[in-house]
Design an enzyme around this catalytic site. Structure first.
Site, PDB file in Angstrom:
ATOM      1  N   ASN A 119       5.354  -2.412   8.445  1.00  0.00           N
ATOM      2  CA  ASN A 119       5.274  -1.067   7.903  1.00  0.00           C
ATOM      3  C   ASN A 119       6.663  -0.431   8.077  1.00  0.00           C
ATOM      4  O   ASN A 119       7.586  -1.083   8.551  1.00  0.00           O
ATOM      5  CB  ASN A 119       4.181  -0.283   8.635  1.00  0.00           C
ATOM      6  CG  ASN A 119       3.564   0.805   7.771  1.00  0.00           C
ATOM      7  OD1 ASN A 119       4.254   1.423   6.972  1.00  0.00           O
ATOM      8  ND2 ASN A 119       2.271   1.024   7.937  1.00  0.00           N
ATOM      9  N   THR A 120       6.810   0.818   7.734  1.00  0.00           N
ATOM     10  CA  THR A 120       8.132   1.451   7.762  1.00  0.00           C
ATOM     11  C   THR A 120       8.661   1.672   9.173  1.00  0.00           C
ATOM     12  O   THR A 120       7.905   1.785  10.135  1.00  0.00           O
ATOM     13  CB  THR A 120       8.076   2.812   7.043  1.00  0.00           C
ATOM     14  OG1 THR A 120       7.051   3.602   7.660  1.00  0.00           O
ATOM     15  CG2 THR A 120       7.770   2.640   5.569  1.00  0.00           C
ATOM     16  N   GLY A 130      11.400  -4.227   2.174  1.00  0.00           N
ATOM     17  CA  GLY A 130      12.658  -4.359   1.453  1.00  0.00           C
ATOM     18  C   GLY A 130      12.702  -5.440   0.406  1.00  0.00           C
ATOM     19  O   GLY A 130      13.782  -5.780  -0.085  1.00  0.00           O
ATOM     20  N   SER A 184       0.818  -1.214   0.000  1.00  0.00           N
ATOM     21  CA  SER A 184       0.000   0.000   0.000  1.00  0.00           C
ATOM     22  C   SER A 184       0.851   1.262   0.000  1.00  0.00           C
ATOM     23  O   SER A 184       1.845   1.358   0.722  1.00  0.00           O
ATOM     24  CB  SER A 184      -0.911  -0.004   1.229  1.00  0.00           C
ATOM     25  OG  SER A 184      -1.634   1.201   1.298  1.00  0.00           O
ATOM     26  N   ILE A 209       4.655  11.057   3.504  1.00  0.00           N
ATOM     27  CA  ILE A 209       3.568  11.497   2.626  1.00  0.00           C
ATOM     28  C   ILE A 209       2.352  11.929   3.447  1.00  0.00           C
ATOM     29  O   ILE A 209       1.651  12.873   3.110  1.00  0.00           O
ATOM     30  CB  ILE A 209       3.164  10.377   1.642  1.00  0.00           C
ATOM     31  CG1 ILE A 209       4.379   9.926   0.806  1.00  0.00           C
ATOM     32  CG2 ILE A 209       2.019  10.835   0.745  1.00  0.00           C
ATOM     33  CD1 ILE A 209       4.968  10.995  -0.066  1.00  0.00           C
ATOM     34  N   CYS A 221      -1.711   4.744  11.972  1.00  0.00           N
ATOM     35  CA  CYS A 221      -2.212   6.122  11.992  1.00  0.00           C
ATOM     36  C   CYS A 221      -2.355   6.609  13.432  1.00  0.00           C
ATOM     37  O   CYS A 221      -2.642   5.830  14.333  1.00  0.00           O
ATOM     38  CB  CYS A 221      -3.576   6.201  11.313  1.00  0.00           C
ATOM     39  SG  CYS A 221      -3.586   5.639   9.623  1.00  0.00           S
ATOM     40  N   GLY A 259      -3.794   3.875   0.871  1.00  0.00           N
ATOM     41  CA  GLY A 259      -4.727   4.058   1.978  1.00  0.00           C
ATOM     42  C   GLY A 259      -5.915   4.928   1.590  1.00  0.00           C
ATOM     43  O   GLY A 259      -5.754   5.937   0.902  1.00  0.00           O
TER      44      GLY A 259
END
Length: 301
Positions: free
Chosen positions: A191-192, A243, A21, A71, A129, A46
């Site tokens: 996620n990151t 990755g 995503s 972002i 979030c 998202g």
């Protein structure tokens, strides 16, 4: 020819390869480079209950072996998404997984309920979030909050739900067990990782947001480790990401316990990465005399 199909809580994908995503739009911008029919699923950017403008620019910076982004989940909102993006994806023979974001439980539930009548296959709930009603603590960093949002979404969702975990926690297995207990059908990770870059010439932060999410090959060893840990801790299927740039990377995640894999940052420097990875997995199975990809899932103990 080997069987590459995988089962994610009753949803069968022709192969384990999907998009991560936020790195593939909702498919349209990559359709001229990639045959979407060859992917197991397209995971959309998202989608929130109302349009989000995202964070101020600059929002992306390159780093060694990766990138850092802030972002801010910019998206057009659920109305335009249903009108434009779902009809586009329905033209292809691939599963549709919609990533859902929100700032409160009510935000998430509004989108989940809107998608209940839409022809999409699964929902990926992004719990990285900020949860505004809990003083800015992310749903994905507190086990009790992760359990509660999963339970609330599961009660309303018509499609199977994937809970997407943040790696920015002390114990990833605690979070995984919490969402499994809340009713998650599938878990996706990672996620990151939170990172920062400073411009030494201008003596300022490279991103307007100061911090951002680190992705790309730099985080792969962390992601493989976390996927392996979660695979030992829960019984639901796992989608691994973080990755993945080659088919070899994908096989590594599958051996660690992932049933599916998502490709993200690699799409930016190789738009055909997902299609190439799907083909590479198929060759690997054939070359090694493996009849079914299920033989590889979690094979490394």
């Amino acid at each position: 020819m080997a069987n590459t199909s995988v089962n994610l809580s009753g949803v069968t994908l022709k192969n384990p390869v999907m998009t991560a995503s936020g790195t593939f739009g909702s498919g349209a911008e990559f359709a001229e480079f990639v045959d979407l029919n060859k992917l197991g699923a397209v995971v959309t950017k998202g989608v929130a209950n109302v349009p989000w403008p995202g964070n101020p620019t600059p929002r992306i910076a390159e780093t060694a072996s990766g990138m850092i982004n802030a972002i801010g989940l910019q998206n057009p909102g659920i109305d335009l998404f249903c009108e434009r993006d779902i009809p586009f994806l329905k033209k292809y023979d691939t599963k549709i997984i919609v990533n859902v974001c929100g700032k409160s439980t009510e935000d998430y539930l509004e989108v989940v309920e809107r998608l209940g009548e839409q022809p999409v296959d699964m929902l990926e709930i992004n719990i990285s979030c900020p949860n505004v009603k809990e003083g800015g603590i992310a749903f994905g960093q507190k086990a009790e909050a992760a359990y509660a949002i999963t339970k609330a979404v599961k009660e309303k969702a018509k499609q199977p739900i994937i809970m997407k975990l943040s790696p920015n926690v002390t114990d990833i297995t605690e979070m995984a067990r919490a969402v499994e207990a809340g009713g998650a059908d599938v878990i996706s990770l990672i996620n990151t990782l939170t990172g920062m870059k400073i411009d030494i010439q201008r003596r300022c932060f490279a991103l307007a947001n100061k911090t951002g999410g680190l992705s790309g090959p730099a985080i792969k060893p962390v992601a493989v480790r976390m996927v392996y840990q979660v695979a030992q801790a829960v019984k639901v299927p796992i989608i691994g990401m973080g990755g993945i740039a080659t088919w070899e990377d994908a096989i590594e995640f599958i051996l660690a316990g992932a049933t599916g894999i998502s490709v993200g940052t690699a799409n930016f420097n190789n738009p055909r990465a997902t299609e190439e990875i799907a083909a590479g997995i198929e060759r690997y199975l054939d070359d090694n005399g493996i009849a079914d990809i299920s033989e590889l899932i979690g094979a490394v103990r």
